[in-house]
Motif scaffolding. Structure first.
Motif, PDB file in Angstrom:
ATOM      1  N   GLY A   9      -5.296  -4.679   3.077  1.00 15.35           N
ATOM      2  CA  GLY A   9      -4.854  -6.069   3.025  1.00 15.35           C
ATOM      3  C   GLY A   9      -5.006  -6.788   4.355  1.00 15.35           C
ATOM      4  N   GLY A  10      -5.327  -8.086   4.268  1.00 14.11           N
ATOM      5  CA  GLY A  10      -5.275  -8.964   5.431  1.00 14.11           C
ATOM      6  C   GLY A  10      -6.400  -8.798   6.426  1.00 14.11           C
ATOM      7  N   MET A  11      -6.363  -9.669   7.436  1.00 14.95           N
ATOM      8  CA  MET A  11      -7.397  -9.677   8.491  1.00 14.95           C
ATOM      9  C   MET A  11      -6.893  -9.072   9.802  1.00 14.95           C
ATOM     10  SD  MET A  11     -10.558 -10.643   8.548  1.00 14.95           S
ATOM     11  CE  MET A  11     -10.959 -11.413  10.120  1.00 14.95           C
ATOM     12  N   PHE A  12      -5.557  -8.905   9.914  1.00 14.16           N
ATOM     13  CA  PHE A  12      -4.999  -8.488  11.203  1.00 14.16           C
ATOM     14  C   PHE A  12      -5.601  -7.164  11.673  1.00 14.16           C
ATOM     15  CE2 PHE A  12      -1.772  -6.210  13.723  1.00 14.16           C
ATOM     16  CZ  PHE A  12      -1.588  -7.126  14.747  1.00 14.16           C
ATOM     17  N   HIS A  13      -5.566  -6.156  10.824  1.00 12.26           N
ATOM     18  CA  HIS A  13      -6.048  -4.835  11.242  1.00 12.26           C
ATOM     19  C   HIS A  13      -7.575  -4.785  11.391  1.00 12.26           C
ATOM     20  CE1 HIS A  13      -1.969  -3.944   9.765  1.00 12.26           C
ATOM     21  NE2 HIS A  13      -1.976  -3.109  10.783  1.00 12.26           N
ATOM     22  N   PRO A  14      -8.350  -5.274  10.410  1.00 12.33           N
ATOM     23  CA  PRO A  14      -9.798  -5.188  10.588  1.00 12.33           C
ATOM     24  C   PRO A  14     -10.306  -6.005  11.771  1.00 12.33           C
ATOM     25  CG  PRO A  14      -9.258  -6.452   8.613  1.00 12.33           C
ATOM     26  CD  PRO A  14      -7.995  -5.806   9.086  1.00 12.33           C
ATOM     27  N   LEU A  15      -9.604  -7.079  12.133  1.00 10.73           N
ATOM     28  CA  LEU A  15     -10.084  -7.881  13.273  1.00 10.73           C
ATOM     29  C   LEU A  15     -10.101  -7.045  14.557  1.00 10.73           C
ATOM     30  CD1 LEU A  15     -11.001 -10.633  14.359  1.00 10.73           C
ATOM     31  CD2 LEU A  15      -8.594 -11.174  14.777  1.00 10.73           C
ATOM     32  N   GLY A  16      -9.060  -6.249  14.773  1.00 11.73           N
ATOM     33  CA  GLY A  16      -9.027  -5.392  15.957  1.00 11.73           C
ATOM     34  C   GLY A  16     -10.192  -4.421  15.956  1.00 11.73           C
ATOM     35  N   ALA A  17     -10.485  -3.839  14.784  1.00 12.74           N
ATOM     36  CA  ALA A  17     -11.596  -2.882  14.678  1.00 12.74           C
ATOM     37  C   ALA A  17     -12.934  -3.596  14.838  1.00 12.74           C
ATOM     38  CB  ALA A  17     -11.534  -2.167  13.328  1.00 12.74           C
ATOM     39  N   LEU A  18     -13.043  -4.784  14.268  1.00 12.71           N
ATOM     40  CA  LEU A  18     -14.287  -5.561  14.368  1.00 12.71           C
ATOM     41  C   LEU A  18     -14.645  -5.817  15.832  1.00 12.71           C
ATOM     42  CD1 LEU A  18     -16.346  -7.424  12.715  1.00 12.71           C
ATOM     43  CD2 LEU A  18     -14.831  -9.296  13.403  1.00 12.71           C
ATOM     44  N   LEU A  19     -13.636  -6.179  16.629  1.00 15.11           N
ATOM     45  CA  LEU A  19     -13.902  -6.551  18.023  1.00 15.11           C
ATOM     46  C   LEU A  19     -14.207  -5.336  18.896  1.00 15.11           C
ATOM     47  CD1 LEU A  19     -11.213  -9.366  18.530  1.00 15.11           C
ATOM     48  CD2 LEU A  19     -13.607  -9.574  17.827  1.00 15.11           C
ATOM     49  N   MET A  20     -13.956  -4.137  18.374  1.00 15.56           N
ATOM     50  CA  MET A  20     -14.249  -2.922  19.160  1.00 15.56           C
ATOM     51  C   MET A  20     -15.516  -2.227  18.688  1.00 15.56           C
ATOM     52  SD  MET A  20     -10.636  -1.067  19.833  1.00 15.56           S
ATOM     53  CE  MET A  20     -11.454   0.257  20.722  1.00 15.56           C
ATOM     54  N   THR A  21     -16.235  -2.836  17.749  1.00  9.48           N
ATOM     55  CA  THR A  21     -17.417  -2.183  17.175  1.00  9.48           C
ATOM     56  C   THR A  21     -18.595  -3.157  17.159  1.00  9.48           C
ATOM     57  OG1 THR A  21     -16.633  -2.810  14.972  1.00  9.48           O
ATOM     58  CG2 THR A  21     -16.095  -0.587  15.703  1.00  9.48           C
ATOM     59  N   THR A  22     -19.757  -2.648  16.755  1.00  8.80           N
ATOM     60  CA  THR A  22     -20.968  -3.485  16.802  1.00  8.80           C
ATOM     61  C   THR A  22     -21.709  -3.565  15.460  1.00  8.80           C
ATOM     62  OG1 THR A  22     -22.326  -1.581  17.425  1.00  8.80           O
ATOM     63  CG2 THR A  22     -21.355  -2.861  19.233  1.00  8.80           C
ATOM     64  N   LYS A  23     -21.404  -2.682  14.532  1.00  6.00           N
ATOM     65  CA  LYS A  23     -22.185  -2.587  13.295  1.00  6.00           C
ATOM     66  C   LYS A  23     -21.713  -3.617  12.252  1.00  6.00           C
ATOM     67  CE  LYS A  23     -24.730   0.677  14.779  1.00  6.00           C
ATOM     68  NZ  LYS A  23     -24.533   2.093  14.559  1.00  6.00           N
ATOM     69  N   PRO A  24     -22.577  -3.927  11.256  1.00 10.52           N
ATOM     70  CA  PRO A  24     -22.139  -4.807  10.166  1.00 10.52           C
ATOM     71  C   PRO A  24     -20.809  -4.304   9.598  1.00 10.52           C
ATOM     72  CG  PRO A  24     -24.460  -4.316   9.960  1.00 10.52           C
ATOM     73  CD  PRO A  24     -23.961  -3.463  11.092  1.00 10.52           C
ATOM     74  N   PHE A  25     -19.887  -5.237   9.365  1.00 13.73           N
ATOM     75  CA  PHE A  25     -18.503  -4.849   9.073  1.00 13.73           C
ATOM     76  C   PHE A  25     -18.068  -5.503   7.763  1.00 13.73           C
ATOM     77  CE2 PHE A  25     -14.675  -3.206  11.371  1.00 13.73           C
ATOM     78  CZ  PHE A  25     -13.758  -3.452  10.374  1.00 13.73           C
ATOM     79  N   LEU A  26     -17.883  -4.672   6.733  1.00 15.04           N
ATOM     80  CA  LEU A  26     -17.497  -5.190   5.413  1.00 15.04           C
ATOM     81  C   LEU A  26     -15.987  -5.074   5.215  1.00 15.04           C
ATOM     82  CD1 LEU A  26     -18.899  -6.296   2.769  1.00 15.04           C
ATOM     83  CD2 LEU A  26     -18.453  -4.027   1.824  1.00 15.04           C
TER      84      LEU A  26
END
Ligand code: SF4
Length: 310
Positions: A161-178
């Motif tokens: 659920g939500g954007m809070f957790h994936p946003l942290g992971a998104l900003l620490m990674t480089t690959k396409p993020f679904l």
């Protein structure tokens, strides 16, 4: 036994039910009405103040060791896995996928992995790092299990659920993020936010280049307190030979209206939950920097000073 119950905001609606259950078992129960942000935010001072022998903390797994009797009651949510069907088309170009979720869905992660394996994918699950305790688990401040597999996968997939957790992971990674969000029913790549947040960060740095007085935010929350870092930053700011002043500003939960009243400060640096300097920047009219962003500001200031001298 006198027990203090602590719930994150989303579970506070269950407070009375749990209080009555524990009272029925012969305990004296008090419920914390203070906002709770995570297991980094244990209400130990409140518990001591009311003479409680134990905290029962709902909704989160253990975050850090404390010298107090704390029972963690993680909250599992069985999200509908049917939404996974809709992820195969957007992921069709990617052979190896790295998957992650939060503690609420960690019990479903193996089912998510099975689904992708049956769909012909190789699945990678990162080891827990830092504050996370389970393979594939991420927190808002700890995406080590995603960052550690970034090089090994073609795409990353967050289920939850939500954007809070994936946003942290998104900003620490480089690959396409679904992002697969079973509650909103959305399946979408969120890669564009990397550039949005990078631009925001550059904007904050540039807006701080003229800053003379810098406030360093320190929280008393036991899992977020970083007075050591605050003192190091203060010494660094004032010792940089740039004529800067710094003061350490302490609070439990930051009230940005109150901080805005501190008109002498031109910029602030956050040493508490790292997400504050990412998510809460719009709540202050002055720049709210991370420690890394502050270092960048000091570097630019020093370069400008030597350029002006030359
Ligand atoms: S993201 Fe912030 S609030 Fe959440 S667990 Fe980490 S430090 Fe605590």
């Amino acid at each position: 036994m006198r027990i203090l119950l602590q719930f994150p905001e989303g579970l506070k609606q269950q407070a009375l039910r749990h209080a009555k259950k524990l009272e029925g078992e012969g305990n004296e129960v008090v419920v914390s009405a203070t906002p709770t942000f995570g297991a980094c935010d244990l209400a130990i001072d409140e518990a001591k103040n009311i003479g409680a022998q134990k905290i029962v903390h709902f909704g989160h797994a253990e975050f850090h060791h404390v010298d107090f009797n704390v029972e963690y009651v993680p909250y599992q949510i069985d999200a509908d896995l049917g939404i996974l069907e809709r992820s195969l088309e957007p992921l069709k170009a990617f052979k190896t996928v790295g998957i992650m979720t939060t503690i609420q869905h960690i019990h479903q992660l193996e089912s998510v992995a099975d689904f992708f394996r049956r769909g012909g994918k190789e699945v990678v699950v990162g080891r827990p790092y830092g504050f996370a305790k389970k393979a594939g688990q991420i927190l808002g401040c700890d995406a080590g299990s995603a960052a550690s597999i970034d090089r090994k996968v073609d795409a990353l997939v967050y289920f939850g659920g939500g954007m809070f957790h994936p946003l942290g992971a998104l900003l620490m990674t480089t690959k396409p993020f679904l992002l697969i969000e079973p509650f909103q029913g959305s399946v979408e790549f969120i890669d564009k936010y990397r550039e949005v947040y990078a631009k925001r960060s550059r904007g904050k740095i540039l807006a701080s280049v003229e800053a003379k007085n810098i406030g360093i935010l320190v929280t008393t929350k036991n899992g977020q307190n970083n007075m050591v870092m605050a003192k190091i930053l203060k010494a660094k700011i004032e010792g940089a030979g740039l004529g800067l002043n710094a003061a350490i500003l302490v609070s439990n939960t930051f009230d940005f209206n109150s901080i805005s009243n501190m008109l002498e400060f031109d910029a602030f640096v956050n040493t508490a939950c790292p997400r504050i300097s990412i998510d809460d920047t719009d709540r202050l009219s002055k720049p709210l920097l991370s420690a890394n962003e502050l270092n960048e500001v000091l570097k630019i200031k020093a370069e400008l000073k030597s350029y002006n001298k030359a």
